[in-house]
Design an enzyme around this catalytic site. Structure first.
Site, PDB file in Angstrom:
ATOM      1  N   ARG A   9       0.832  -1.212   0.000  1.00  0.00           N
ATOM      2  CA  ARG A   9       0.000   0.000   0.000  1.00  0.00           C
ATOM      3  C   ARG A   9       0.861   1.255   0.000  1.00  0.00           C
ATOM      4  O   ARG A   9       0.534   2.246  -0.655  1.00  0.00           O
ATOM      5  CB  ARG A   9      -0.935  -0.015   1.223  1.00  0.00           C
ATOM      6  CG  ARG A   9      -1.919   1.141   1.287  1.00  0.00           C
ATOM      7  CD  ARG A   9      -2.996   0.888   2.321  1.00  0.00           C
ATOM      8  NE  ARG A   9      -3.671   2.142   2.677  1.00  0.00           N
ATOM      9  CZ  ARG A   9      -3.595   2.741   3.869  1.00  0.00           C
ATOM     10  NH1 ARG A   9      -2.865   2.169   4.833  1.00  0.00           N
ATOM     11  NH2 ARG A   9      -4.218   3.859   4.103  1.00  0.00           N
ATOM     12  N   HIS A  23       0.461   3.964  -2.922  1.00  0.00           N
ATOM     13  CA  HIS A  23       0.033   5.337  -2.638  1.00  0.00           C
ATOM     14  C   HIS A  23       1.125   6.363  -2.925  1.00  0.00           C
ATOM     15  O   HIS A  23       0.814   7.521  -3.227  1.00  0.00           O
ATOM     16  CB  HIS A  23      -0.442   5.450  -1.188  1.00  0.00           C
ATOM     17  CG  HIS A  23      -1.800   4.867  -0.959  1.00  0.00           C
ATOM     18  ND1 HIS A  23      -2.688   5.371  -0.033  1.00  0.00           N
ATOM     19  CD2 HIS A  23      -2.432   3.824  -1.551  1.00  0.00           C
ATOM     20  CE1 HIS A  23      -3.808   4.660  -0.064  1.00  0.00           C
ATOM     21  NE2 HIS A  23      -3.666   3.708  -0.970  1.00  0.00           N
ATOM     22  N   TRP A  60     -10.969  -8.234   2.437  1.00  0.00           N
ATOM     23  CA  TRP A  60     -11.718  -8.476   1.200  1.00  0.00           C
ATOM     24  C   TRP A  60     -11.849  -9.964   0.910  1.00  0.00           C
ATOM     25  O   TRP A  60     -12.804 -10.373   0.262  1.00  0.00           O
ATOM     26  CB  TRP A  60     -11.014  -7.809   0.021  1.00  0.00           C
ATOM     27  CG  TRP A  60     -11.096  -6.326  -0.036  1.00  0.00           C
ATOM     28  CD1 TRP A  60     -12.055  -5.585  -0.675  1.00  0.00           C
ATOM     29  CD2 TRP A  60     -10.176  -5.386   0.525  1.00  0.00           C
ATOM     30  NE1 TRP A  60     -11.784  -4.237  -0.533  1.00  0.00           N
ATOM     31  CE2 TRP A  60     -10.634  -4.088   0.197  1.00  0.00           C
ATOM     32  CE3 TRP A  60      -9.005  -5.500   1.275  1.00  0.00           C
ATOM     33  CZ2 TRP A  60      -9.966  -2.927   0.583  1.00  0.00           C
ATOM     34  CZ3 TRP A  60      -8.335  -4.358   1.670  1.00  0.00           C
ATOM     35  CH2 TRP A  60      -8.820  -3.081   1.325  1.00  0.00           C
TER      36      TRP A  60
END
Length: 373
Positions: A128, A132, A271
């Protein structure tokens, strides 16, 4: 000296150095032995480097002193660094693939050292960070992206979409202390590559060459996806980076990994049932499960009706509703090999956003060996 003149000096210096440099010899293969030794450049390359960037450094320092602490001075300083990187490439004065493999191997150790953190891996949060720090790119203004690693600075570090990424930055800072020669941009994106590969994902082509920038180059808030939005928002965000609908859906497959944290994004839950393994389960679950709106006090999100242990964000669920997105999501649900191929290609592109081609130390990206290879 104007900034344009400074840049011209840099280009000429790099070209002159290239003309004098001997043909480089590249070492092949990956090294599995771990070490924290900083590579020692060859003396012959030192001479080439100094000859190539000496004038650029002198000109840059003079310009910086003349303009004091202005934004123009900071821009000039970055131009000097960028020119120095180009000169290093021209002179072959760069760490080898073996040196970067050692960094990769150290990151792989960090990924597996999580124990009590989340699902027992730092891989998702490190991926991540790479995502990002790269996804802020704007193709129109050519700002943002992975080149300057500006998430090191406020206020970008405090942007809502970056909540919790201090965990990954702190982990990478420890690796940086062991290998101080690597730039933050290279370190973070190499961490993303390691995260994908060490969590059973595909090989992701990668090459070094990013430089560290200044706080003045930090990007404004709002360049990363807002998970509460729909298809128009996704297209606005990803088209700005230069991606199309197929690539938007492929990049969304990163949600096979990790989970949301209520104390960071406001959303909560994983998820998939295997949040530390790269699979196409994210897409399969989107179509195979019955998704209902979660009844709770938090932001709007969905949960699977059967177990109520999984979640999907509004930006995830839109992949099943938008005609163009749905076509690709169905394709990836049916074929994991296709997903791996497309995911590898688009992640490699994502990690290079904002990096001038001349800065890269190799014309062809490398395939880094997994830690157990």
């Amino acid at each position: 000296m104007s900034l344009a003149a400074l840049r011209n000096t840099l280009r000429r210096s790099a070209l002159n150095t290239s003309a004098r440099a001997a043909r480089p010899v590249f070492r092949q293969g990956a090294v599995r032995r771990l070490t924290t030794e900083t590579p020692t450049p060859k003396k012959s390359n030192n001479n080439l480097l100094y000859g190539g960037i000496g004038a650029a450094v002198i000109g840059g320092v003079a310009f910086y002193v003349y303009t004091s602490n202005s934004d123009t001075a900071k821009e000039a300083g970055t131009a000097v660094r960028s020119g120095a990187q180009v000169a290093k490439v021209a002179a072959n004065f760069v760490p080898t693939k073996e040196d970067y493999q050692k960094v990769y191997n150290r990151i792989a150790e960090v990924i597996d050292s999580a124990e009590g953190y989340d699902d027992g891996s730092y891989g998702p949060v490190i991926l991540r960070l790479a995502w990002h720090s790269s996804g802020t790119y704007d193709k129109e203004t050519k700002t943002g992206g992975s080149n300057y690693a500006t998430m090191r600075f406020e206020p970008e570090a405090a942007h809502g979409a970056n909540a919790g990424l201090n965990v990954a930055r702190d982990l990478m800072e420890k690796v940086k202390q062991e290998f101080p020669w690597i730039s933050y941009g290279d370190l973070w994106t190499l961490g993303g590559v390691a995260a994908v590969q060490e969590m059973a994902g595909p090989k992701v082509p990668w090459r070094p060459g990013r430089i560290d920038g200044f706080a003045a180059q930090a990007t404004p808030d709002g360049r990363l996806p807002d998970a509460s939005q729909g298809s128009d928002h996704l297209r606005n965000i990803f088209y700005r980076m230069g991606f199309n609908d197929q690539e938007i859906v492929a990049l969304s497959g990163a949600h096979a990994l990790g989970r949301c944290h209520h104390n960071r994004s406001g959303f909560d839950g994983p998820w998939t049932f295997s949040p530390t393994t790269v699979t196409n389960d994210y897409y399969k679950l989107l179509f195979d499960e019955k998704w209902v709106w979660k009844k709770w006090s938090g932001p709007k999100q969905l949960e699977d009706k059967k177990t109520q242990s999984l979640m999907m964000l509004p930006t995830d669920y839109v992949l099943t509703q938008d005609k163009s997105f749905k076509k690709w999501a169905k394709a990836y649900a049916a074929d994991q090999d296709l997903f791996f191929k497309d995911f590898s290609a688009v992640v490699a592109r994502l990690f290079e956003l904002g990096v001038p081609t001349a800065q890269f130390t190799t014309s062809e990206p490398w395939i880094m060996a997994n830690a157990d290879e």
